[in-house]
Design a protein around this motif. Structure first.
Motif, PDB file in Angstrom:
ATOM      1  N   PHE A  20     -36.326  27.369 -29.395  1.00 49.40           N
ATOM      2  CA  PHE A  20     -36.710  27.916 -28.234  1.00 49.40           C
ATOM      3  C   PHE A  20     -36.618  26.467 -27.071  1.00 49.40           C
ATOM      4  CE2 PHE A  20     -39.864  29.287 -24.665  1.00 49.40           C
ATOM      5  CZ  PHE A  20     -38.911  30.609 -24.484  1.00 49.40           C
ATOM      6  N   GLY A  21     -35.734  25.749 -27.490  1.00 53.30           N
ATOM      7  CA  GLY A  21     -35.232  24.720 -26.416  1.00 53.30           C
ATOM      8  C   GLY A  21     -34.751  23.303 -27.177  1.00 53.30           C
ATOM      9  N   THR A  22     -34.237  22.576 -26.161  1.00 48.18           N
ATOM     10  CA  THR A  22     -33.643  21.418 -26.639  1.00 48.18           C
ATOM     11  C   THR A  22     -34.470  20.266 -25.939  1.00 48.18           C
ATOM     12  OG1 THR A  22     -31.450  22.210 -27.263  1.00 48.18           O
ATOM     13  CG2 THR A  22     -31.586  19.975 -26.720  1.00 48.18           C
ATOM     14  N   VAL A  23     -34.693  19.142 -26.579  1.00 50.03           N
ATOM     15  CA  VAL A  23     -35.581  18.033 -25.842  1.00 50.03           C
ATOM     16  C   VAL A  23     -34.938  16.649 -25.758  1.00 50.03           C
ATOM     17  CG1 VAL A  23     -37.611  16.857 -26.038  1.00 50.03           C
ATOM     18  CG2 VAL A  23     -37.729  19.132 -26.608  1.00 50.03           C
ATOM     19  N   THR A  31     -39.650   8.159 -10.428  1.00 54.70           N
ATOM     20  CA  THR A  31     -40.889   7.327 -10.639  1.00 54.70           C
ATOM     21  C   THR A  31     -40.700   6.127 -11.787  1.00 54.70           C
ATOM     22  OG1 THR A  31     -41.747   8.777 -12.453  1.00 54.70           O
ATOM     23  CG2 THR A  31     -42.571   9.160 -10.239  1.00 54.70           C
ATOM     24  N   ARG A  32     -39.617   6.274 -12.333  1.00 53.31           N
ATOM     25  CA  ARG A  32     -39.070   5.532 -13.552  1.00 53.31           C
ATOM     26  C   ARG A  32     -39.989   5.601 -14.761  1.00 53.31           C
ATOM     27  NH1 ARG A  32     -34.249   5.322 -12.677  1.00 53.31           N
ATOM     28  NH2 ARG A  32     -34.322   3.743 -14.369  1.00 53.31           N
ATOM     29  N   GLN A  33     -40.964   6.825 -14.823  1.00 53.56           N
ATOM     30  CA  GLN A  33     -41.237   7.274 -15.932  1.00 53.56           C
ATOM     31  C   GLN A  33     -40.588   7.802 -17.285  1.00 53.56           C
ATOM     32  OE1 GLN A  33     -44.542   9.881 -15.107  1.00 53.56           O
ATOM     33  NE2 GLN A  33     -45.265   9.914 -17.152  1.00 53.56           N
ATOM     34  N   VAL A  34     -40.813   7.313 -18.471  1.00 56.86           N
ATOM     35  CA  VAL A  34     -40.380   7.852 -19.652  1.00 56.86           C
ATOM     36  C   VAL A  34     -40.768   9.216 -19.789  1.00 56.86           C
ATOM     37  CG1 VAL A  34     -39.562   7.562 -21.921  1.00 56.86           C
ATOM     38  CG2 VAL A  34     -39.528   5.565 -20.528  1.00 56.86           C
ATOM     39  N   ILE A  35     -40.012  10.239 -20.123  1.00 56.23           N
ATOM     40  CA  ILE A  35     -40.482  11.769 -20.166  1.00 56.23           C
ATOM     41  C   ILE A  35     -39.865  12.316 -21.158  1.00 56.23           C
ATOM     42  CG2 ILE A  35     -41.233  11.812 -17.662  1.00 56.23           C
ATOM     43  CD1 ILE A  35     -38.403  13.943 -18.217  1.00 56.23           C
ATOM     44  N   ALA A  36     -40.378  13.803 -21.824  1.00 60.06           N
ATOM     45  CA  ALA A  36     -39.505  14.378 -22.238  1.00 60.06           C
ATOM     46  C   ALA A  36     -39.001  15.606 -21.605  1.00 60.06           C
ATOM     47  CB  ALA A  36     -40.254  14.900 -23.622  1.00 60.06           C
ATOM     48  N   LEU A  37     -37.683  15.535 -21.674  1.00 63.70           N
ATOM     49  CA  LEU A  37     -37.017  16.690 -20.612  1.00 63.70           C
ATOM     50  C   LEU A  37     -36.724  17.886 -21.844  1.00 63.70           C
ATOM     51  CD1 LEU A  37     -36.316  17.569 -17.900  1.00 63.70           C
ATOM     52  CD2 LEU A  37     -33.810  16.716 -18.638  1.00 63.70           C
ATOM     53  N   LYS A  38     -37.366  18.916 -21.705  1.00 67.11           N
ATOM     54  CA  LYS A  38     -37.004  20.315 -22.379  1.00 67.11           C
ATOM     55  C   LYS A  38     -36.240  21.364 -21.701  1.00 67.11           C
ATOM     56  CE  LYS A  38     -39.547  23.805 -25.097  1.00 67.11           C
ATOM     57  NZ  LYS A  38     -40.970  24.325 -25.712  1.00 67.11           N
ATOM     58  N   ARG A  39     -34.970  21.512 -22.199  1.00 75.46           N
ATOM     59  CA  ARG A  39     -34.430  22.776 -21.486  1.00 75.46           C
ATOM     60  C   ARG A  39     -34.344  23.894 -22.573  1.00 75.46           C
ATOM     61  NH1 ARG A  39     -27.801  23.444 -21.961  1.00 75.46           N
ATOM     62  NH2 ARG A  39     -27.647  25.099 -20.469  1.00 75.46           N
ATOM     63  N   VAL A  40     -34.793  24.936 -21.615  1.00 79.28           N
ATOM     64  CA  VAL A  40     -34.613  26.300 -22.544  1.00 79.28           C
ATOM     65  C   VAL A  40     -33.696  27.106 -21.917  1.00 79.28           C
ATOM     66  CG1 VAL A  40     -36.211  28.248 -23.196  1.00 79.28           C
ATOM     67  CG2 VAL A  40     -37.186  26.099 -22.617  1.00 79.28           C
ATOM     68  N   ALA A  41     -32.567  27.060 -22.569  1.00 77.51           N
ATOM     69  CA  ALA A  41     -31.369  27.768 -21.938  1.00 77.51           C
ATOM     70  C   ALA A  41     -31.333  29.164 -21.939  1.00 77.51           C
ATOM     71  CB  ALA A  41     -30.058  27.214 -22.795  1.00 77.51           C
ATOM     72  N   GLY A  42     -31.001  29.955 -20.925  1.00 78.20           N
ATOM     73  CA  GLY A  42     -30.845  31.254 -20.949  1.00 78.20           C
ATOM     74  C   GLY A  42     -32.205  31.988 -20.992  1.00 78.20           C
ATOM     75  N   VAL A  43     -33.077  31.378 -20.696  1.00 76.64           N
ATOM     76  CA  VAL A  43     -34.671  32.037 -21.138  1.00 76.64           C
ATOM     77  C   VAL A  43     -34.839  33.310 -20.053  1.00 76.64           C
ATOM     78  CG1 VAL A  43     -35.917  30.526 -19.728  1.00 76.64           C
ATOM     79  CG2 VAL A  43     -36.943  31.640 -21.884  1.00 76.64           C
ATOM     80  N   LEU A  44     -34.149  32.959 -18.966  1.00 72.20           N
ATOM     81  CA  LEU A  44     -34.586  34.027 -17.844  1.00 72.20           C
ATOM     82  C   LEU A  44     -33.668  35.321 -17.655  1.00 72.20           C
ATOM     83  CD1 LEU A  44     -35.601  31.598 -15.068  1.00 72.20           C
ATOM     84  CD2 LEU A  44     -37.150  32.840 -16.437  1.00 72.20           C
ATOM     85  N   ARG A  45     -32.810  35.274 -18.920  1.00 73.92           N
ATOM     86  CA  ARG A  45     -31.794  36.454 -18.836  1.00 73.92           C
ATOM     87  C   ARG A  45     -32.448  37.490 -19.547  1.00 73.92           C
ATOM     88  NH1 ARG A  45     -26.525  35.232 -19.318  1.00 73.92           N
ATOM     89  NH2 ARG A  45     -26.811  33.286 -19.997  1.00 73.92           N
ATOM     90  N   ALA A  47     -36.418  39.889 -20.510  1.00 75.82           N
ATOM     91  CA  ALA A  47     -37.711  39.808 -19.858  1.00 75.82           C
ATOM     92  C   ALA A  47     -38.911  39.210 -21.174  1.00 75.82           C
ATOM     93  CB  ALA A  47     -38.041  41.399 -19.754  1.00 75.82           C
ATOM     94  N   ARG A  48     -38.385  39.527 -22.385  1.00 74.95           N
ATOM     95  CA  ARG A  48     -39.560  39.022 -23.238  1.00 74.95           C
ATOM     96  C   ARG A  48     -39.591  37.515 -23.328  1.00 74.95           C
ATOM     97  NH1 ARG A  48     -43.581  42.298 -24.627  1.00 74.95           N
ATOM     98  NH2 ARG A  48     -42.887  44.371 -24.994  1.00 74.95           N
ATOM     99  N   SER A  49     -38.109  36.931 -23.461  1.00 79.52           N
ATOM    100  CA  SER A  49     -38.176  35.550 -23.226  1.00 79.52           C
ATOM    101  C   SER A  49     -38.725  34.706 -22.118  1.00 79.52           C
ATOM    102  CB  SER A  49     -36.825  34.967 -23.702  1.00 79.52           C
ATOM    103  OG  SER A  49     -35.798  35.574 -22.740  1.00 79.52           O
ATOM    104  N   ALA A  50     -38.429  35.554 -20.829  1.00 73.80           N
ATOM    105  CA  ALA A  50     -38.817  35.042 -19.712  1.00 73.80           C
ATOM    106  C   ALA A  50     -40.296  34.858 -19.432  1.00 73.80           C
ATOM    107  CB  ALA A  50     -38.216  35.929 -18.537  1.00 73.80           C
TER     108      ALA A  50
END
Length: 347
Positions: A20-23, A31-45, A47-50
């Motif tokens: 359910f995603g790549t981080v 802000t120059r803050q280090v963050i974790a960026l999580k991509r959930v590809a195609g999730v809005l395609r 209804a259940r995953s959305a």
């Protein structure tokens, strides 16, 4: 990577991926803050995953107030209107990797467990059940600060019923960490199912490996019945009416009593595991009760709890169209961005 996202974040390295995603580890260019960026590809395609990503966003946003829940910093719907990006508090690793890599120092185990119990005490005070607690969903730093994440399967246990029809689905979470009532298909389980999962996580921190395993839900159930004492037949019928006879007649090929599995572990920690791993959910301690156990009591901190039930704008009984979930997430995105702009205004 979406062009608009690339303008906001400088991606450094991939740190994890799953169903359910790549981080990625990234830097917020603003802000120059280090963050974790999580991509959930195609999730809005679909209804259940959305629906699942909407719940993930809403619940993490609500629970971010607690220091033992991962913080949601931003959410973005990609230009293709199908992908969703979450900017989250960056943590060094997850508990599964920490355990397998030998990075979890034994003297810190009670402190980590106390943090998990405090996080779930907060969640449960809003009458929400997580349903997917497992080491891979516990984020952790090198200094053993822990954060609970991944709320996509979370549900309200006050608004989940309409008439006699429960909304809790049979499948939830990774099979090895499911409570018996969830493994056996009950749709009426409560927050005590999360307490079972926490017992398994503590047991795994102590022993270095999962406590109960199996190739299927019934296989895991057989592993449990080989280690944990069964309730009385009368209680079995009440707790597991469809499976009571099978449980009562089950004869394990090889006994692995829980006390034997934990015999080399510190007595107080082993006792807490055993208390949490009651087949009867009514016998498991609550998060508040578990925090009073000698294993973790000295690490307990008091945090404000919810004084109301936590409910999402869209009830669990409703399944909207993909576009409707997209609009809800964009509304959250715009609101978070607006609040950031206000906080940056100098008075």
């Amino acid at each position: 990577m979406d062009g608009g996202i690339s303008r906001l974040y400088e991606v450094k390295e991939k740190v994890g991926s799953g169903s359910f995603g790549t981080v990625w580890k990234a830097i917020d260019r603003r802000t120059r803050q280090v963050i974790a960026l999580k991509r959930v590809a195609g999730v809005l395609r679909n209804a259940r995953s959305a629906q699942k990503i909407y719940r993930e966003v809403e619940f993490v946003k609500i629970f971010s107030k607690h220091p033992n829940i991962v913080s949601l910093l931003d959410v973005h719907v990609a230009a293709n209107s199908l992908d969703v990006y979450l900017a989250l508090e960056f943590m060094d690793s997850d508990l599964r990797k920490f355990i397998r890599g030998g990075q979890l120092r034994r003297e810190y185990i009670p402190a980590v467990m106390a943090q998990l119990l405090q996080g779930m005490q907060f969640v449960h005070s809003g009458n929400i059940i997580h349903r997917d607690l497992k080491p891979a969903n516990i984020l952790i730093n090198r200094n053993h600060q822990a954060r609970i994440s991944d709320f996509g399967l979370a549900r309200s246990i006050t608004s989940e019923y309409t008439g006699n029809d429960p909304v809790l689905t049979q499948y939830c979470g990774t099979t090895w960490y499911l409570a018996p009532e969830a493994l056996l298909g009950s749709k009426w389980y409560t927050v005590s199912a999360d307490m079972w999962s926490l017992g398994l996580i503590l047991g795994e921190m102590l022993t270095g490996k999962p406590i109960f395993t199996g190739d299927s839900q019934m296989g895991v159930m057989e592993s449990i019945l080989s280690s944990v004492s069964c309730p009385a037949p009368r209680d079995l019928v009440r707790l597991f009416p469809r499976h009571a006879q099978w449980i009562h007649s089950f004869r394990p090929g090889q006994l692995r009593p829980l006390k034997r599995i934990l015999q080399r572990q510190p007595q107080e920690a082993a006792d807490l595991v055993i208390r949490l791993l009651h087949i009867n959910p009514n016998e498991r301690p609550t998060a508040d009760q578990a925090l009073r156990h000698p294993c973790v009591a000295s690490y307990r901190k008091r945090w404000p709890m919810f004084d109301r039930d936590v409910k999402l704008r869209v009830p669990d009984t409703a399944l909207l169209q993909c576009g409707e979930y997209r609009d809800l997430i964009r509304r959250i995105e715009n609101k978070m961005e607006s609040m950031k702009r206000v906080s940056h205004v100098k008075i």
